[in-house]
Design a protein around this motif. Sequence first.
Motif, PDB file in Angstrom:
ATOM      1  N   ARG A  47      10.028  45.237  20.082  1.00  0.00           N
ATOM      2  CA  ARG A  47       9.286  44.237  20.846  1.00  0.00           C
ATOM      3  C   ARG A  47       9.416  42.853  20.203  1.00  0.00           C
ATOM      4  N   LEU A  48       9.212  42.794  18.886  1.00  0.00           N
ATOM      5  CA  LEU A  48       9.329  41.509  18.194  1.00  0.00           C
ATOM      6  C   LEU A  48      10.757  40.972  18.252  1.00  0.00           C
ATOM      7  N   SER A  49      11.724  41.854  18.118  1.00  0.00           N
ATOM      8  CA  SER A  49      13.125  41.428  18.198  1.00  0.00           C
ATOM      9  C   SER A  49      13.423  40.847  19.576  1.00  0.00           C
ATOM     10  N   SER A  50      12.908  41.482  20.616  1.00  0.00           N
ATOM     11  CA  SER A  50      13.124  40.996  21.977  1.00  0.00           C
ATOM     12  C   SER A  50      12.553  39.591  22.158  1.00  0.00           C
ATOM     13  N   ILE A  51      11.362  39.374  21.615  1.00  0.00           N
ATOM     14  CA  ILE A  51      10.738  38.054  21.716  1.00  0.00           C
ATOM     15  C   ILE A  51      11.584  37.011  20.991  1.00  0.00           C
ATOM     16  N   LEU A  52      12.044  37.350  19.797  1.00  0.00           N
ATOM     17  CA  LEU A  52      12.816  36.392  19.008  1.00  0.00           C
ATOM     18  C   LEU A  52      14.192  36.127  19.625  1.00  0.00           C
ATOM     19  N   VAL A  53      14.783  37.146  20.247  1.00  0.00           N
ATOM     20  CA  VAL A  53      16.045  36.934  20.954  1.00  0.00           C
ATOM     21  C   VAL A  53      15.833  35.987  22.131  1.00  0.00           C
ATOM     22  N   SER A  54      14.695  36.103  22.806  1.00  0.00           N
ATOM     23  CA  SER A  54      14.399  35.199  23.918  1.00  0.00           C
ATOM     24  C   SER A  54      14.222  33.761  23.434  1.00  0.00           C
ATOM     25  N   LEU A  55      14.014  33.590  22.129  1.00  0.00           N
ATOM     26  CA  LEU A  55      13.850  32.262  21.532  1.00  0.00           C
ATOM     27  C   LEU A  55      15.114  31.796  20.809  1.00  0.00           C
ATOM     28  N   GLY A  56      16.217  32.486  21.038  1.00  0.00           N
ATOM     29  CA  GLY A  56      17.491  31.997  20.529  1.00  0.00           C
ATOM     30  C   GLY A  56      18.159  32.819  19.453  1.00  0.00           C
ATOM     31  N   ILE A  62      17.024  56.241  12.320  1.00  0.00           N
ATOM     32  CA  ILE A  62      17.210  54.790  12.447  1.00  0.00           C
ATOM     33  C   ILE A  62      18.255  54.462  13.511  1.00  0.00           C
ATOM     34  N   GLU A  63      19.129  55.431  13.808  1.00  0.00           N
ATOM     35  CA  GLU A  63      20.115  55.187  14.866  1.00  0.00           C
ATOM     36  C   GLU A  63      19.432  54.965  16.220  1.00  0.00           C
ATOM     37  N   ASN A  64      18.243  55.561  16.413  1.00  0.00           N
ATOM     38  CA  ASN A  64      17.508  55.332  17.660  1.00  0.00           C
ATOM     39  C   ASN A  64      17.025  53.888  17.754  1.00  0.00           C
ATOM     40  N   LEU A  65      16.615  53.332  16.614  1.00  0.00           N
ATOM     41  CA  LEU A  65      16.201  51.924  16.589  1.00  0.00           C
ATOM     42  C   LEU A  65      17.391  51.026  16.916  1.00  0.00           C
ATOM     43  N   ILE A  66      18.540  51.328  16.339  1.00  0.00           N
ATOM     44  CA  ILE A  66      19.732  50.518  16.598  1.00  0.00           C
ATOM     45  C   ILE A  66      20.100  50.567  18.076  1.00  0.00           C
ATOM     46  N   THR A  67      20.055  51.748  18.658  1.00  0.00           N
ATOM     47  CA  THR A  67      20.359  51.883  20.088  1.00  0.00           C
ATOM     48  C   THR A  67      19.438  51.004  20.920  1.00  0.00           C
ATOM     49  N   SER A  68      18.156  51.006  20.593  1.00  0.00           N
ATOM     50  CA  SER A  68      17.190  50.208  21.352  1.00  0.00           C
ATOM     51  C   SER A  68      17.450  48.716  21.190  1.00  0.00           C
ATOM     52  N   ILE A  69      17.773  48.287  19.975  1.00  0.00           N
ATOM     53  CA  ILE A  69      18.010  46.860  19.738  1.00  0.00           C
ATOM     54  C   ILE A  69      19.269  46.390  20.459  1.00  0.00           C
ATOM     55  N   THR A  70      20.302  47.229  20.483  1.00  0.00           N
ATOM     56  CA  THR A  70      21.541  46.818  21.144  1.00  0.00           C
ATOM     57  C   THR A  70      21.357  46.630  22.646  1.00  0.00           C
ATOM     58  N   ILE A 103      21.611  39.914  23.053  1.00  0.00           N
ATOM     59  CA  ILE A 103      21.906  40.167  21.649  1.00  0.00           C
ATOM     60  C   ILE A 103      23.427  40.254  21.469  1.00  0.00           C
ATOM     61  N   LYS A 104      23.958  39.616  20.430  1.00  0.00           N
ATOM     62  CA  LYS A 104      25.408  39.577  20.242  1.00  0.00           C
ATOM     63  C   LYS A 104      25.912  40.649  19.281  1.00  0.00           C
ATOM     64  N   SER A 105      25.136  40.962  18.243  1.00  0.00           N
ATOM     65  CA  SER A 105      25.586  41.994  17.310  1.00  0.00           C
ATOM     66  C   SER A 105      24.415  42.532  16.508  1.00  0.00           C
ATOM     67  N   VAL A 106      24.580  43.772  16.058  1.00  0.00           N
ATOM     68  CA  VAL A 106      23.585  44.427  15.204  1.00  0.00           C
ATOM     69  C   VAL A 106      24.299  44.959  13.970  1.00  0.00           C
ATOM     70  N   GLY A 107      23.785  44.601  12.796  1.00  0.00           N
ATOM     71  CA  GLY A 107      24.383  45.043  11.544  1.00  0.00           C
ATOM     72  C   GLY A 107      23.360  45.730  10.662  1.00  0.00           C
ATOM     73  N   LYS A 144      27.651  54.385  14.299  1.00  0.00           N
ATOM     74  CA  LYS A 144      28.692  53.764  15.132  1.00  0.00           C
ATOM     75  C   LYS A 144      28.406  54.015  16.611  1.00  0.00           C
ATOM     76  N   SER A 145      28.028  55.241  16.944  1.00  0.00           N
ATOM     77  CA  SER A 145      27.746  55.590  18.336  1.00  0.00           C
ATOM     78  C   SER A 145      26.523  54.861  18.874  1.00  0.00           C
ATOM     79  N   SER A 146      25.601  54.511  17.973  1.00  0.00           N
ATOM     80  CA  SER A 146      24.379  53.834  18.397  1.00  0.00           C
ATOM     81  C   SER A 146      24.610  52.373  18.742  1.00  0.00           C
ATOM     82  N   GLY A 147      25.788  51.850  18.397  1.00  0.00           N
ATOM     83  CA  GLY A 147      26.097  50.466  18.692  1.00  0.00           C
ATOM     84  C   GLY A 147      26.185  49.572  17.473  1.00  0.00           C
TER      85      GLY A 147
END
Length: 278
Positions: free
Chosen positions: A53-62, A79-87, A92-96, A112-115
């Motif tokens: 949720r916080l990541s989504s808000i911050l992405v909406s702000l640039g 943690i792969e589930n979190l990565i999948t959700s963030i991608t 969003i351009k990239s997740v590391g 890798k499969s999670s994005g």
Amino acid sequence: MKTKLIDNYGRIAKKLRVSVTDRCNMRCRYCMPKNNTKWFDDSEVLTFDEIVRLSSILVSLGVEKIRLTGGEPLVMPSIENLITSITKIRHIKSVGLTTNGLLLFDKVEELKSSGLESVNISLDSFKDDRFRIITGVNGLTKVINSIHKAKDAGLNVKINMVVVRGWNDDEVVEFANFARRTGITVRFIEFMPLDGTGEWRSELVFSKKEMVEKLESNFGKMFPLLGQDISTPAELYSFSDGEGTIGFIPSVTEPFCNQCDRIRLTSDGRFLTCLFEN
């Protein structure tokens, strides 16, 4: 006009670092106390849903890029589930991920499969005994195997080496040879005063200037890569023969604060603009 995250110095935040946990399976001498660490209670740590949720808000702000850190992020189950959700966050351009590599080998395919696109792996020595002294664990072979498996899986792999005078500065040339031999970028980081153990002293800082001198005496002239992102803390260089890429993060001797475009979310939900912020 889209709202942006601009601080009092006019810097625009485009990259977010999210600490998913304060816990770690290493006890690196320059980072985490060995016997007196007090972990957050589970109730104090952000849930995956809260992070998304916080990541989504911050992405909406640039914010454009997100990197998951810790502690050690791979100690977090699923943690792969979190990565999948963030991608799945729009724009969003990239997740590391930044990791010490101990648990990475068995999770490479899932990540890798999670994005997941990139992984920064901390490694400060190629010597077994020295690795154990610095990190507090026996695990050098696991980390090296993880590095190669992540590269073979197609992840963008970088190695982060914290260079400390008298500890491992004699291995800078060996790490550069590793970069030249494997094609994996190695980034040399000056020892910063962030250590929970209180070991930092200015005389332990092995400066970028000294690293460059040592490397050029072995490999000849090095050249900065053209067109690199000035907001990135690592200054990337290539060798005159074109073999290998290395970088320097000279946080102490050549601070890069003016160009910094990073913000940080701690595992207990604090919002910071800098590692040094209290």
